[in-house]
Design a protein around this motif. Structure first.
Motif, PDB file in Angstrom:
ATOM      1  N   SER A  56      -3.096  -8.642   4.532  1.00  0.00           N
ATOM      2  CA  SER A  56      -3.217 -10.105   4.364  1.00  0.00           C
ATOM      3  C   SER A  56      -2.395 -10.581   3.170  1.00  0.00           C
ATOM      4  O   SER A  56      -1.771 -11.654   3.210  1.00  0.00           O
ATOM      5  CB  SER A  56      -4.679 -10.489   4.184  1.00  0.00           C
ATOM      6  N   LYS A  57      -2.380  -9.767   2.087  1.00  0.00           N
ATOM      7  CA  LYS A  57      -1.555 -10.134   0.932  1.00  0.00           C
ATOM      8  C   LYS A  57      -0.079 -10.138   1.294  1.00  0.00           C
ATOM      9  O   LYS A  57       0.673 -11.059   0.930  1.00  0.00           O
ATOM     10  CB  LYS A  57      -1.831  -9.151  -0.198  1.00  0.00           C
TER      11      LYS A  57
ATOM     12  N   LEU B 173      -6.891  -6.039   3.397  1.00  0.00           N
ATOM     13  CA  LEU B 173      -6.550  -6.908   2.267  1.00  0.00           C
ATOM     14  C   LEU B 173      -5.079  -6.794   1.904  1.00  0.00           C
ATOM     15  O   LEU B 173      -4.413  -7.792   1.583  1.00  0.00           O
ATOM     16  CB  LEU B 173      -7.421  -6.540   1.062  1.00  0.00           C
ATOM     17  N   ARG B 174      -4.565  -5.555   1.925  1.00  0.00           N
ATOM     18  CA  ARG B 174      -3.142  -5.375   1.608  1.00  0.00           C
ATOM     19  C   ARG B 174      -2.249  -6.077   2.628  1.00  0.00           C
ATOM     20  O   ARG B 174      -1.267  -6.742   2.280  1.00  0.00           O
ATOM     21  CB  ARG B 174      -2.826  -3.881   1.549  1.00  0.00           C
TER      22      ARG B 174
ATOM     23  N   ASP C  35     -11.685  -0.043   6.944  1.00  0.00           N
ATOM     24  CA  ASP C  35     -10.345  -0.199   6.354  1.00  0.00           C
ATOM     25  C   ASP C  35     -10.212  -1.562   5.666  1.00  0.00           C
ATOM     26  O   ASP C  35      -9.333  -2.359   5.986  1.00  0.00           O
ATOM     27  CB  ASP C  35      -9.278  -0.025   7.426  1.00  0.00           C
ATOM     28  N   LYS C  36     -11.112  -1.865   4.748  1.00  0.00           N
ATOM     29  CA  LYS C  36     -11.060  -3.155   4.034  1.00  0.00           C
ATOM     30  C   LYS C  36      -9.796  -3.251   3.176  1.00  0.00           C
ATOM     31  O   LYS C  36      -9.117  -4.283   3.161  1.00  0.00           O
ATOM     32  CB  LYS C  36     -12.303  -3.305   3.156  1.00  0.00           C
ATOM     33  N   GLU C  37      -9.501  -2.181   2.436  1.00  0.00           N
ATOM     34  CA  GLU C  37      -8.348  -2.221   1.542  1.00  0.00           C
ATOM     35  C   GLU C  37      -7.053  -2.418   2.321  1.00  0.00           C
ATOM     36  O   GLU C  37      -6.161  -3.170   1.909  1.00  0.00           O
ATOM     37  CB  GLU C  37      -8.280  -0.925   0.729  1.00  0.00           C
ATOM     38  N   GLU C  38      -6.946  -1.752   3.456  1.00  0.00           N
ATOM     39  CA  GLU C  38      -5.740  -1.902   4.272  1.00  0.00           C
ATOM     40  C   GLU C  38      -5.593  -3.325   4.793  1.00  0.00           C
ATOM     41  O   GLU C  38      -4.503  -3.915   4.790  1.00  0.00           O
ATOM     42  CB  GLU C  38      -5.801  -0.906   5.443  1.00  0.00           C
TER      43      GLU C  38
ATOM     44  N   GLN D 274     -20.267 -10.287   2.206  1.00  0.00           N
ATOM     45  CA  GLN D 274     -20.286  -8.897   1.737  1.00  0.00           C
ATOM     46  C   GLN D 274     -21.103  -7.995   2.652  1.00  0.00           C
ATOM     47  O   GLN D 274     -20.733  -6.843   2.910  1.00  0.00           O
ATOM     48  CB  GLN D 274     -20.860  -8.863   0.323  1.00  0.00           C
TER      49      GLN D 274
END
Length: 656
Positions: free
Chosen positions: A205-206, A202-203, A197-200, A189
């Motif tokens: 990688s998903k 993660l998206r 751009d963590k959310e991008e 963390q």
């Protein structure tokens, strides 16, 4: 000896719920002792229930020896095996007392051995059946399951033997690992704080994971479709082989047409010539049977008349044949060879047709059996069934995989044993020296700190660090490594003599195991001739019992005849002699013959009067019909003029 008897009585009362004392136990006979031994073995789940008094003694002996073999019982050292078996089956009290004492002294071992023998028994399959590839594969699978059961049972026993301290140590280790995982999550963390751009990510990688799963599903679907195409190709080949007459290579069109024409000719002959002839013959036999069934029961006189008619017809046929031969003369019949050839061809044709009919029926039976077997194979293996070279390749690949699996399983078992030994050694060392556990915990924490330092060093910009800083990090790492080695060195010194002791014990164990296997093989080889001898003696005993029963029946019959003869002799010597049995039988036969003769005379009289009686009955029926008509005419109302002419012998009614 008294202490042993007390121990046996006490354990039997507790195990089987009996109420024995020394006097009652000593008063048991041989059958009761054998039944008691069988009940104890059944209580230990070593076999099924037996009744010594009602069941066959051979079955009882075989089952009892199998039960003792399943619990790994061995006779005393100074007793011959054959003598021990004979004494055991005879119910010898000292022998049975020894067996009971051994079983009750090792109850837990016996229960565990009986439980394992139930699942580790390999079925006895003949060598001819075992050569089949399917049976061999099933045996390999069965052996693999047995090995897996052994591993699971061994792990279960190890888990059952674990003490509370080991469980506490496991809980402590899990707590340490939980702290390690929490610390790593915190470090991750911290490293992700600067990422914008963590959310991008993660998206993405998903999406990547979803696409990878979709790719895997498409690959599986492609493999399934390839297998279906292969199966359809095999079915097409089989159907082509069936069309081409079960041949390996396809035939030409003319050959196929010729083969079909031959089948059509054969079926035409069967339908138009052979089957109608058989139907006519069966119809004639049916008519004869129906005629015989409708006729009355023939008497002896009727049979004599029919026999006379048959004789007369045969003599007439012979006379006609002789007249024909005399009229034809000795001249040659030029068509006789052709008639003979035609008759031979006809017989061969009929024989071939019947043979074809039998083969067709056999083929239908085989096809039905094949369909049943194929349905069973589909239920066991699914819709896809391999054949020929593919089946051989598949079996070879399975054997290769089985070999690799066994090798890897052996390695895994070795590692597991070694890990168990090391865990047990560590537990012993921890119990003897509590500082060892603290040293291991500190070592794990130090290793976690080192991992954190390495991750932080990787995440930071190494290019900005100088060579001097890197050398300091390397020196610190080397210093910590030397400290860890110094902490581990006492543990290694303590483990070294334990390993040497383990190797010595392992060698002794292997040596004892080889001696045990050799002894077991020797005992098994000695058992086979004894089993054959017991079987031969049992067959001889059964044959002697059958002979004794036959002789007993003959003796009983002879005694009854002797009683009759004595009675006849005594009767013949008495002055008011009674009628003998033979005379009584002769009188009875004469009476029965007279009755039969009277009945035959009555039957002939009734047969002779039958025509007259039927004619008289018909006349009376006609008379009654005429009288009913007259009565009906008299009772009807007069609708028109009628005139009746009455003469002396008849009446005539005229309607106008």
């Amino acid at each position: 000896m008294t202490e042993q008897m007390k121990f046996i009585v006490r354990e039997l009362n507790g195990t089987l719920g009996r109420n024995y004392d020394l006097i009652k136990f000593d008063a048991l006979d041989e059958k009761q002792l054998l039944q008691l031994l069988v009940d104890l073995l059944v209580n230990f789940n070593a076999g099924e229930k037996l009744d010594v008094r009602e069941d066959d003694m051979e079955l009882v002996s075989v089952r009892l020896l199998e039960m003792l073999g399943s619990v790994k019982y061995r006779p005393p050292a100074g007793v011959e095996p054959t003598l021990f078996r004979s004494q055991l089956l005879a119910g010898d009290p000292p022998t049975i007392h020894h067996v009971l004492n051994w079983l009750l002294s090792n109850k837990e071992h016996v229960k565990n051995t009986a439980y394992l023998a139930k699942y580790l028994k390999i079925p006895d399959i003949p060598t001819e059946v075992a050569r089949n590839n399917n049976i061999q594969d099933l045996l390999d699978l069965y052996q693999n399951l047995i090995d897996e059961f052994k591993d699971v049972h061994k792990r279960t026993r190890i888990l059952q033997k674990e003490s509370a301290s080991e469980i506490i140590n496991d809980i402590k280790e899990m707590a340490v690992e939980r702290d390690i995982v929490i610390k790593r999550l915190e470090n991750v963390q911290v490293n992700l704080i600067d990422v914008g751009d963590k959310e991008e990510l993660l998206r993405m990688s998903k999406n990547l994971r979803v696409q990878q799963e979709r790719t895997k599903e498409l690959e599986n679907q492609y493999d399934l479709q390839q297998s279906q195409v292969k199966l359809a190709t095999d079915q097409l080949k089989r159907y082509l082989n069936m069309i081409h007459g079960q041949s390996a290579t396809p035939k030409s069109v003319n050959e196929v047409i010729k083969h079909l024409q031959e089948e059509i000719q054969l079926n035409t002959y069967l339908i138009k010539e052979k089957l109608p002839l058989e139907i006519n013959n069966l119809q004639k036999e049916l008519n004869i049977m129906q005629y015989i069934a409708t006729e009355q029961h023939p008497t002896r006189s009727d049979l004599i008349v029919v026999q006379d008619k048959i004789t007369a017809v045969n003599s007439e046929v012979e006379q006609l044949v002789q007249r024909r031969l005399a009229a034809a003369g000795p001249r040659e019949d030029k068509l006789a060879p052709f008639r003979q050839q035609a008759a031979v061809i006809r017989r061969n044709k009929d024989a071939s047709a019947s043979r074809v009919h039998e083969l067709a029926a056999t083929l239908k039976d085989h096809e039905a059996t094949l369909a049943d077997l194929q349905s069973q194979v589909r239920q066991l293996l699914g819709d896809m069934v391999l054949r020929g070279e593919e089946l051989k390749k598949y079996v070879n690949s399975l054997r290769t995989k089985s070999t690799v699996y066994k090798r890897q399983r052996a390695n895994l078992s070795t590692f597991k044993v070694e890990a168990g030994i090391l865990t047990r050694t560590l537990h012993i060392l921890s119990t003897n020296d509590p500082t060892v556990e603290m040293a291991l915990v500190n070592h794990k924490k130090t290793r976690v700190d080192d991992d954190d330092i390495i991750e932080k060093n990787k995440s930071s910009d190494l290019a900005k660090k100088s060579l001097h800083d890197l050398s300091q990090v390397v020196a610190q790492t080397a210093q910590k490594l030397s400290q860890v080695r110094q902490e581990i060195q006492p543990l290694a010194d303590k483990i070294k003599p334990i390993k040497e002791n383990f190797q010595t014990v392992q060698q002794q164990y292997d040596q004892k195991k080889r001696v045990y296997e050799a002894t077991s093989i020797n005992i098994t080889s000695q058992m086979e001739p004894l089993k054959n001898q017991v079987k031969e003696l049992t067959d001889q005993l059964n044959s002697k019992e059958d002979e004794w029963k036959n002789l007993r029946q003959k003796i009983t019959k002879a005694e009854s005849l002797q009683e009759v003869v004595k009675f006849e002799m005594k009767n013949s010597m008495q002055s008011p002699r009674k009628p003998s049995k033979m005379e009584a039988l002769k009188e009875r036969v004469a009476d029965l013959e007279g009755i039969v003769k009277n009945l035959e005379e009555e039957q002939r009289a009734i047969s002779s009067r039958q025509g007259v009686v039927e004619e008289q009955t018909k006349l009376w029926e006609n008379t009654l019909t005429l009288l009913r008509c007259k009565m009906r005419v008299r009772t009807e109302p007069v609708a028109r003029q009628e005139r009746m002419h009455i003469t002396q012998h008849s009446q005539m009614l005229t309607l106008t």
